[in-house]
Write a protein that holds these residues in place. Structure first.
Motif, PDB file in Angstrom:
ATOM      1  N   ASN A   1      -0.125  -9.793  -6.501  1.00  0.00           N
ATOM      2  CA  ASN A   1       1.082  -9.047  -6.168  1.00  0.00           C
ATOM      3  C   ASN A   1       2.262  -9.473  -7.051  1.00  0.00           C
ATOM      4  O   ASN A   1       3.276  -9.971  -6.554  1.00  0.00           O
ATOM      5  CB  ASN A   1       1.394  -9.248  -4.675  1.00  0.00           C
ATOM      6  CG  ASN A   1       2.502  -8.350  -4.185  1.00  0.00           C
ATOM      7  OD1 ASN A   1       2.837  -7.344  -4.791  1.00  0.00           O
ATOM      8  ND2 ASN A   1       3.085  -8.712  -3.061  1.00  0.00           N
TER       9      ASN A   1
ATOM     10  N   ASP B   1      -1.289   4.538  -2.769  1.00  0.00           N
ATOM     11  CA  ASP B   1       0.116   4.372  -2.387  1.00  0.00           C
ATOM     12  C   ASP B   1       0.955   3.841  -3.541  1.00  0.00           C
ATOM     13  O   ASP B   1       0.490   3.020  -4.331  1.00  0.00           O
ATOM     14  CB  ASP B   1       0.235   3.393  -1.206  1.00  0.00           C
ATOM     15  CG  ASP B   1      -0.397   3.908   0.064  1.00  0.00           C
ATOM     16  OD1 ASP B   1      -0.557   5.143   0.184  1.00  0.00           O
ATOM     17  OD2 ASP B   1      -0.728   3.079   0.931  1.00  0.00           O
ATOM     18  N   GLU B   2       2.193   4.300  -3.633  1.00  0.00           N
ATOM     19  CA  GLU B   2       3.109   3.771  -4.640  1.00  0.00           C
ATOM     20  C   GLU B   2       3.523   2.342  -4.287  1.00  0.00           C
ATOM     21  O   GLU B   2       3.639   1.486  -5.144  1.00  0.00           O
ATOM     22  CB  GLU B   2       4.343   4.666  -4.764  1.00  0.00           C
ATOM     23  CG  GLU B   2       5.228   4.278  -5.924  1.00  0.00           C
ATOM     24  CD  GLU B   2       6.325   5.289  -6.191  1.00  0.00           C
ATOM     25  OE1 GLU B   2       7.405   4.855  -6.608  1.00  0.00           O
ATOM     26  OE2 GLU B   2       6.096   6.493  -5.986  1.00  0.00           O
ATOM     27  N   GLU B   3       3.761   2.080  -3.010  1.00  0.00           N
ATOM     28  CA  GLU B   3       4.117   0.740  -2.520  1.00  0.00           C
ATOM     29  C   GLU B   3       2.828   0.004  -2.194  1.00  0.00           C
ATOM     30  O   GLU B   3       2.199   0.258  -1.158  1.00  0.00           O
ATOM     31  CB  GLU B   3       5.011   0.836  -1.279  1.00  0.00           C
ATOM     32  CG  GLU B   3       5.391  -0.495  -0.666  1.00  0.00           C
ATOM     33  CD  GLU B   3       6.472  -1.254  -1.420  1.00  0.00           C
ATOM     34  OE1 GLU B   3       6.630  -2.448  -1.181  1.00  0.00           O
ATOM     35  OE2 GLU B   3       7.167  -0.642  -2.260  1.00  0.00           O
ATOM     36  N   ARG B   4       2.393  -0.871  -3.105  1.00  0.00           N
ATOM     37  CA  ARG B   4       1.157  -1.629  -2.895  1.00  0.00           C
ATOM     38  C   ARG B   4       1.073  -2.780  -3.885  1.00  0.00           C
ATOM     39  O   ARG B   4       1.739  -2.785  -4.915  1.00  0.00           O
ATOM     40  CB  ARG B   4      -0.070  -0.747  -3.048  1.00  0.00           C
ATOM     41  CG  ARG B   4      -0.286  -0.235  -4.482  1.00  0.00           C
ATOM     42  CD  ARG B   4      -1.510   0.665  -4.536  1.00  0.00           C
ATOM     43  NE  ARG B   4      -1.745   1.230  -5.844  1.00  0.00           N
ATOM     44  CZ  ARG B   4      -2.591   0.728  -6.735  1.00  0.00           C
ATOM     45  NH1 ARG B   4      -3.261  -0.370  -6.479  1.00  0.00           N
ATOM     46  NH2 ARG B   4      -2.764   1.323  -7.902  1.00  0.00           N
ATOM     47  N   HIS B   5       0.246  -3.741  -3.552  1.00  0.00           N
ATOM     48  CA  HIS B   5      -0.050  -4.833  -4.472  1.00  0.00           C
ATOM     49  C   HIS B   5      -0.860  -4.261  -5.637  1.00  0.00           C
ATOM     50  O   HIS B   5      -1.636  -3.315  -5.450  1.00  0.00           O
ATOM     51  CB  HIS B   5      -0.919  -5.908  -3.809  1.00  0.00           C
ATOM     52  CG  HIS B   5      -0.327  -6.511  -2.577  1.00  0.00           C
ATOM     53  ND1 HIS B   5      -1.100  -7.135  -1.630  1.00  0.00           N
ATOM     54  CD2 HIS B   5       0.949  -6.605  -2.140  1.00  0.00           C
ATOM     55  CE1 HIS B   5      -0.335  -7.597  -0.658  1.00  0.00           C
ATOM     56  NE2 HIS B   5       0.913  -7.276  -0.943  1.00  0.00           N
TER      57      HIS B   5
ATOM     58  N   HIS C   1       1.093  -5.912   6.251  1.00  0.00           N
ATOM     59  CA  HIS C   1       1.822  -5.777   4.990  1.00  0.00           C
ATOM     60  C   HIS C   1       1.398  -6.786   3.929  1.00  0.00           C
ATOM     61  O   HIS C   1       1.781  -6.651   2.772  1.00  0.00           O
ATOM     62  CB  HIS C   1       3.332  -5.897   5.209  1.00  0.00           C
ATOM     63  CG  HIS C   1       3.893  -4.782   6.019  1.00  0.00           C
ATOM     64  ND1 HIS C   1       5.162  -4.816   6.524  1.00  0.00           N
ATOM     65  CD2 HIS C   1       3.381  -3.604   6.434  1.00  0.00           C
ATOM     66  CE1 HIS C   1       5.408  -3.712   7.207  1.00  0.00           C
ATOM     67  NE2 HIS C   1       4.322  -2.966   7.173  1.00  0.00           N
TER      68      HIS C   1
ATOM     69  N   PHE D   1       4.582  -7.880  -8.460  1.00  0.00           N
ATOM     70  CA  PHE D   1       5.827  -7.119  -8.291  1.00  0.00           C
ATOM     71  C   PHE D   1       6.397  -7.225  -6.875  1.00  0.00           C
ATOM     72  O   PHE D   1       7.341  -6.522  -6.525  1.00  0.00           O
ATOM     73  CB  PHE D   1       5.604  -5.654  -8.674  1.00  0.00           C
ATOM     74  CG  PHE D   1       5.032  -5.514 -10.060  1.00  0.00           C
ATOM     75  CD1 PHE D   1       5.749  -5.944 -11.171  1.00  0.00           C
ATOM     76  CD2 PHE D   1       3.769  -4.984 -10.249  1.00  0.00           C
ATOM     77  CE1 PHE D   1       5.211  -5.836 -12.446  1.00  0.00           C
ATOM     78  CE2 PHE D   1       3.225  -4.871 -11.521  1.00  0.00           C
ATOM     79  CZ  PHE D   1       3.946  -5.294 -12.625  1.00  0.00           C
ATOM     80  N   GLU D   2       5.810  -8.123  -6.064  1.00  0.00           N
ATOM     81  CA  GLU D   2       6.283  -8.413  -4.713  1.00  0.00           C
ATOM     82  C   GLU D   2       6.436  -7.169  -3.834  1.00  0.00           C
ATOM     83  O   GLU D   2       7.455  -6.938  -3.199  1.00  0.00           O
ATOM     84  CB  GLU D   2       7.578  -9.222  -4.773  1.00  0.00           C
ATOM     85  CG  GLU D   2       7.387 -10.544  -5.481  1.00  0.00           C
ATOM     86  CD  GLU D   2       8.623 -11.413  -5.504  1.00  0.00           C
ATOM     87  OE1 GLU D   2       9.503 -11.250  -4.651  1.00  0.00           O
ATOM     88  OE2 GLU D   2       8.695 -12.278  -6.391  1.00  0.00           O
ATOM     89  N   LYS D   3       5.381  -6.370  -3.800  1.00  0.00           N
ATOM     90  CA  LYS D   3       5.333  -5.153  -2.978  1.00  0.00           C
ATOM     91  C   LYS D   3       4.636  -5.451  -1.661  1.00  0.00           C
ATOM     92  O   LYS D   3       3.942  -6.448  -1.517  1.00  0.00           O
ATOM     93  CB  LYS D   3       4.548  -4.054  -3.708  1.00  0.00           C
ATOM     94  CG  LYS D   3       5.095  -3.670  -5.059  1.00  0.00           C
ATOM     95  CD  LYS D   3       6.175  -2.655  -4.918  1.00  0.00           C
ATOM     96  CE  LYS D   3       6.546  -2.080  -6.274  1.00  0.00           C
ATOM     97  NZ  LYS D   3       7.332  -0.897  -6.160  1.00  0.00           N
ATOM     98  N   LYS D   4       4.783  -4.538  -0.686  1.00  0.00           N
ATOM     99  CA  LYS D   4       4.016  -4.620   0.548  1.00  0.00           C
ATOM    100  C   LYS D   4       2.585  -4.188   0.253  1.00  0.00           C
ATOM    101  O   LYS D   4       2.330  -3.437  -0.686  1.00  0.00           O
ATOM    102  CB  LYS D   4       4.595  -3.695   1.613  1.00  0.00           C
ATOM    103  CG  LYS D   4       5.916  -4.146   2.175  1.00  0.00           C
ATOM    104  CD  LYS D   4       6.401  -3.176   3.244  1.00  0.00           C
ATOM    105  CE  LYS D   4       7.747  -3.569   3.777  1.00  0.00           C
ATOM    106  NZ  LYS D   4       8.254  -2.586   4.746  1.00  0.00           N
ATOM    107  N   HIS D   5       1.662  -4.626   1.081  1.00  0.00           N
ATOM    108  CA  HIS D   5       0.267  -4.207   0.967  1.00  0.00           C
ATOM    109  C   HIS D   5       0.168  -2.701   1.224  1.00  0.00           C
ATOM    110  O   HIS D   5       0.914  -2.157   2.037  1.00  0.00           O
ATOM    111  CB  HIS D   5      -0.572  -4.966   2.005  1.00  0.00           C
ATOM    112  CG  HIS D   5      -2.029  -4.677   1.934  1.00  0.00           C
ATOM    113  ND1 HIS D   5      -2.827  -5.177   0.943  1.00  0.00           N
ATOM    114  CD2 HIS D   5      -2.820  -3.934   2.725  1.00  0.00           C
ATOM    115  CE1 HIS D   5      -4.063  -4.745   1.134  1.00  0.00           C
ATOM    116  NE2 HIS D   5      -4.083  -3.993   2.212  1.00  0.00           N
TER     117      HIS D   5
END
Length: 102
Positions: free
Chosen positions: A8, A19-23, A85, A10-14
């Motif tokens: 991770n 998904d755009e928001e992801r590891h 997350h 870029f320190e995103k949520k799981h």
């Protein structure tokens, strides 16, 4: 445990693979037969084989439980079943391998 946490940088949520928001390392679920066998392929635009964020030398992990893709309970981070997350509540690590260039 020497494989470390989910990749991770870029320190995103799981999240799920789409998904755009992801590891970077969130690859989604696989389907296995009654004997535990699976085969197939996937395409992932975040995983890189070269450059600053290469996954070469890192690990790929199979977990015991289905990944909820960051959409489940996250009320107690670090406790399986309540850490959506960070781990997708995917449970124990049951198989792994090192990523190498062939």
């Amino acid at each position: 445990m020497s494989a470390g946490p989910h990749y991770n940088p870029f320190e995103k949520k799981h999240g799920g693979a789409e998904d755009e928001e992801r590891h970077v390392g969130d690859m989604g679920n696989i389907t296995v037969d009654v004997e535990g066998n699976s085969k197939g392929s996937l395409v992932n635009t975040l995983i890189k084989l070269e450059g600053e964020y290469t996954v070469v030398g890192r690990s790929v992990m199979v977990h015991a439980d289905p990944d909820d893709c960051g959409k489940g309970d996250h009320s107690e981070p670090g406790v399986n079943g309540k850490t959506s997350h960070t781990t997708g509540n995917a449970g124990a690590r049951i198989a792994c391998g090192e990523i190498k260039l062939a």
